[in-house]
Scaffold this active site. Structure first.
Site, PDB file in Angstrom:
ATOM      1  N   ARG A 161       0.853  -1.186   0.000  1.00  0.00           N
ATOM      2  CA  ARG A 161       0.000   0.000   0.000  1.00  0.00           C
ATOM      3  C   ARG A 161       0.894   1.244   0.000  1.00  0.00           C
ATOM      4  NH1 ARG A 161      -2.478  -3.348   4.072  1.00  0.00           N
ATOM      5  NH2 ARG A 161      -4.586  -4.029   3.468  1.00  0.00           N
ATOM      6  N   LYS A 185      -2.508  -2.161   7.844  1.00  0.00           N
ATOM      7  CA  LYS A 185      -3.699  -1.673   8.531  1.00  0.00           C
ATOM      8  C   LYS A 185      -3.894  -2.403   9.851  1.00  0.00           C
ATOM      9  CE  LYS A 185      -6.377  -0.102   4.531  1.00  0.00           C
ATOM     10  NZ  LYS A 185      -7.644  -0.261   3.766  1.00  0.00           N
ATOM     11  N   ARG A 255      -0.325  -2.029  -7.048  1.00  0.00           N
ATOM     12  CA  ARG A 255      -0.726  -3.049  -6.072  1.00  0.00           C
ATOM     13  C   ARG A 255      -1.789  -3.977  -6.677  1.00  0.00           C
ATOM     14  NH1 ARG A 255      -1.523  -4.332  -0.509  1.00  0.00           N
ATOM     15  NH2 ARG A 255      -3.705  -4.525   0.117  1.00  0.00           N
ATOM     16  N   HIS A 278      -5.006  -8.547   3.454  1.00  0.00           N
ATOM     17  CA  HIS A 278      -6.457  -8.410   3.583  1.00  0.00           C
ATOM     18  C   HIS A 278      -6.949  -9.213   4.786  1.00  0.00           C
ATOM     19  CE1 HIS A 278      -7.034  -7.405  -0.971  1.00  0.00           C
ATOM     20  NE2 HIS A 278      -6.706  -6.349  -0.256  1.00  0.00           N
ATOM     21  N   TYR A 287     -10.296  -9.858  -7.294  1.00  0.00           N
ATOM     22  CA  TYR A 287      -9.303 -10.078  -8.344  1.00  0.00           C
ATOM     23  C   TYR A 287      -9.613 -11.311  -9.185  1.00  0.00           C
ATOM     24  CZ  TYR A 287      -6.744  -6.540  -5.830  1.00  0.00           C
ATOM     25  OH  TYR A 287      -6.393  -5.356  -5.224  1.00  0.00           O
TER      26      TYR A 287
END
Length: 313
Positions: A161, A185, A255, A278, A287
């Site tokens: 990211r 994250k 990404r 994720h 995807y």
């Protein structure tokens, strides 16, 4: 001359409604909403009023949750987007909260209603050839070129990211082992592989990167020796995209391209989920929809019952 009769079921302008008028005055005077917002509220509530009057319901308390659910479905079938329906339901809920406050009704039938979910937009990606053109750098290896090349290679190599790349410290890199440690994250740390070309680009950049005082040693710095901000990285990536492939480029596109190309080659959704960081695999599943044509070609070549006759002769 006789007037042409109106077709059955045709929409007509609803009669005035004192409750809506009072609610709009409340929004204007007490909540001091803008004229444009008031106009949107008025439009949305007039649509529901027309629906109510077509069903010969004399007041708002007679409108049930089931009828409102039918209204939402009807609007959706007529082409109203989920976003617009969400806005309408928000207006209806606010209106009924006002009616409850004024003791004009006893229940809010819109309280638990939800609009259809907005479909997720597929992320934009570069195909493998375009990604190769972007990363095949034949320019003069000056200071900026080396730094920007290292950023591009690392984005595409490891699927970072923007904030993760901007926050990297030199101590996070282990180029001998081909690894980078990133803080993602939720303050979750993950260890990612770094590809051969990215390792070479990083080694070339670190050889000319100025040494900075103090313990903090950000990987990517400006010519003044300060840590590059995410915004500065965005602008550099965008510039290189225009220069090399003739299009604006965002770090997230690299990404997305990393994820798409990894999934095409491996088919391992769980592994790609781990690499991207994720929390939920449903985020990664987007995807799987990116390149059906590629999957169809693989199927045609691999499946025994799909092979062309010429291939089996």
């Amino acid at each position: 001359m006789k007037a042409t009769p109106e077709p059955a079921g045709a929409a007509t302008a609803p009669a005035a409604d004192s409750d809506i008028d009072a609610f709009l005055r409340h929004l204007r005077t007490e909540r001091q909403l803008s004229p444009r917002t008031l106009e949107a509220y008025a439009h949305d509530l007039q649509q529901v009023l027309l629906f109510r009057q077509q069903r010969q319901l004399s007041d708002w308390e007679q409108l049930t949750a089931q009828q409102l659910r039918h209204y939402v479905a009807q609007q959706h079938q007529q082409g109203l987007s989920p976003r617009s329906l969400q806005r309408q339901l928000s207006a209806i809920r606010s209106f009924y909260r006002y009616l409850l406050r004024e003791r004009r009704c006893q229940l809010n039938p819109a309280l638990d209603l939800r609009a259809p979910k907005t479909g997720k937009k597929l992320p934009k990606t570069l195909d493998a050839d375009l990604a190769g053109r972007l990363l095949d750098d034949n320019g003069d290896p000056d200071w900026l070129q080396l730094r920007d090349q290292a950023m591009l290679e690392l984005f595409y190599s490891s699927g970072l990211r923007l904030a993760e790349l901007a926050g990297l410290d030199v101590a996070d890199l282990d180029l001998q082992q081909g690894e980078v440690r990133v803080l993602g994250k939720g303050n979750k740390t993950r260890l990612l592989p770094v590809g051969r070309m990215a390792r070479a680009a990083l080694q070339a950049w670190l050889a000319v990167r100025p040494a900075l005082p103090g313990a903090a040693q950000p990987v990517f710095v400006s010519q003044r020796g300060t840590q590059l901000t995410p915004r500065a990285i965005q602008l550099r990536v965008r510039r290189r995209g225009v220069e090399r492939i003739g299009q604006h480029l965002h770090p997230h596109m690299l990404r997305h391209s990393f994820a798409s190309h990894m999934l095409e080659s491996s088919g391992d959704l769980r592994a790609v989920q781990e690499l991207l960081g994720h929390a939920d695999i449903s985020t990664t599943q987007i995807y799987t929809h990116l390149d059906f044509q590629h999957l169809a070609q693989v199927y045609d070549k691999a499946h025994p019952r799909a092979k062309r006759k010429a291939d089996t002769e």
